[in-house]
Design a protein around this motif. Structure first.
Motif, PDB file in Angstrom:
ATOM      1  N   TYR A 214       0.842  -1.189   0.000  1.00 58.56           N
ATOM      2  CA  TYR A 214       0.000   0.000   0.000  1.00 58.56           C
ATOM      3  C   TYR A 214       0.876   1.237   0.000  1.00 58.56           C
ATOM      4  CZ  TYR A 214       0.841   1.215   4.914  1.00 58.56           C
ATOM      5  OH  TYR A 214       1.417   1.603   6.099  1.00 58.56           O
ATOM      6  N   SER A 215       0.319   2.310  -0.527  1.00 61.71           N
ATOM      7  CA  SER A 215       0.974   3.613  -0.450  1.00 61.71           C
ATOM      8  C   SER A 215      -0.117   4.660  -0.302  1.00 61.71           C
ATOM      9  CB  SER A 215       1.838   3.881  -1.683  1.00 61.71           C
ATOM     10  OG  SER A 215       1.062   3.849  -2.852  1.00 61.71           O
ATOM     11  N   LEU A 216       0.243   5.759   0.318  1.00 58.65           N
ATOM     12  CA  LEU A 216      -0.703   6.843   0.562  1.00 58.65           C
ATOM     13  C   LEU A 216      -0.526   7.915  -0.494  1.00 58.65           C
ATOM     14  CD1 LEU A 216      -0.370   7.027   4.433  1.00 58.65           C
ATOM     15  CD2 LEU A 216      -2.142   5.891   3.095  1.00 58.65           C
ATOM     16  N   LEU A 217      -1.647   8.366  -1.043  1.00 57.52           N
ATOM     17  CA  LEU A 217      -1.663   9.390  -2.081  1.00 57.52           C
ATOM     18  C   LEU A 217      -2.536  10.553  -1.626  1.00 57.52           C
ATOM     19  CD1 LEU A 217      -2.433   6.969  -5.071  1.00 57.52           C
ATOM     20  CD2 LEU A 217      -0.177   7.686  -4.263  1.00 57.52           C
ATOM     21  N   SER A 218      -2.488  11.628  -2.340  1.00 59.35           N
ATOM     22  CA  SER A 218      -3.369  12.781  -2.117  1.00 59.35           C
ATOM     23  C   SER A 218      -3.410  13.216  -0.664  1.00 59.35           C
ATOM     24  CB  SER A 218      -4.786  12.485  -2.615  1.00 59.35           C
ATOM     25  OG  SER A 218      -4.771  12.236  -3.984  1.00 59.35           O
TER      26      SER A 218
END
Length: 138
Positions: free
Chosen positions: A86-90
């Motif tokens: 997972y990665s965090l965006l925005s």
């Protein structure tokens, strides 16, 4: 010019702080789905409402999500675990979930609707409709 650089640096730091806060709240917890709802503001659709009820009593009745170190994501559905990255965006408002390789060809985007120490509500797309998975820390 100097003010623009300072403002830009401050904006980047603020964004990093929000992403870091989201990551810290998600990590090292087991999030259990306890409800599936239609997103707020969605016009009423009988099929969508029925699917939300069916998903709650069926597919998501025994579902857990975990976010761990090194961007490891584990989804356990009906006792069967599946892992990915997972990665965090925005600014931490969107979570990108991919297969274990991290390839975006199988990316799923999840919108963070609510997140605090004990509750995590996420908006997901099932292909035809959006639903909000309401989870609690176990």
């Amino acid at each position: 010019m100097k003010h623009t650089i300072v403002f830009s640096a401050a904006a980047i730091m603020l964004a990093a702080c929000n992403t870091g806060k989201t990551d810290a709240l998600l990590k090292h917890k087991k999030w259990k789905v306890y409800d599936v709802t239609v997103p707020a503001g969605t016009s009423y659709n009988h099929v969508q409402a029925t699917q939300a009820k069916d998903l709650k009593g069926g597919y998501y009745s025994d579902a857990y999500y975990q976010f761990l170190d090194n961007n490891l994501f584990i989804a356990t559905i009906a006792g069967v675990p599946d892992s990915g990255k997972y990665s965090l965006l925005s600014n931490g408002k969107i979570i990108s979930v991919t297969g274990a390789s991290g390839s975006r060809s199988s990316e799923h985007l999840v919108e963070v609707v609510k997140l605090n120490e004990n509750e995590f509500d996420m908006k997901v797309n099932t292909g035809e409709y959006y639903f909000v998975l309401r989870t609690r820390k176990q």
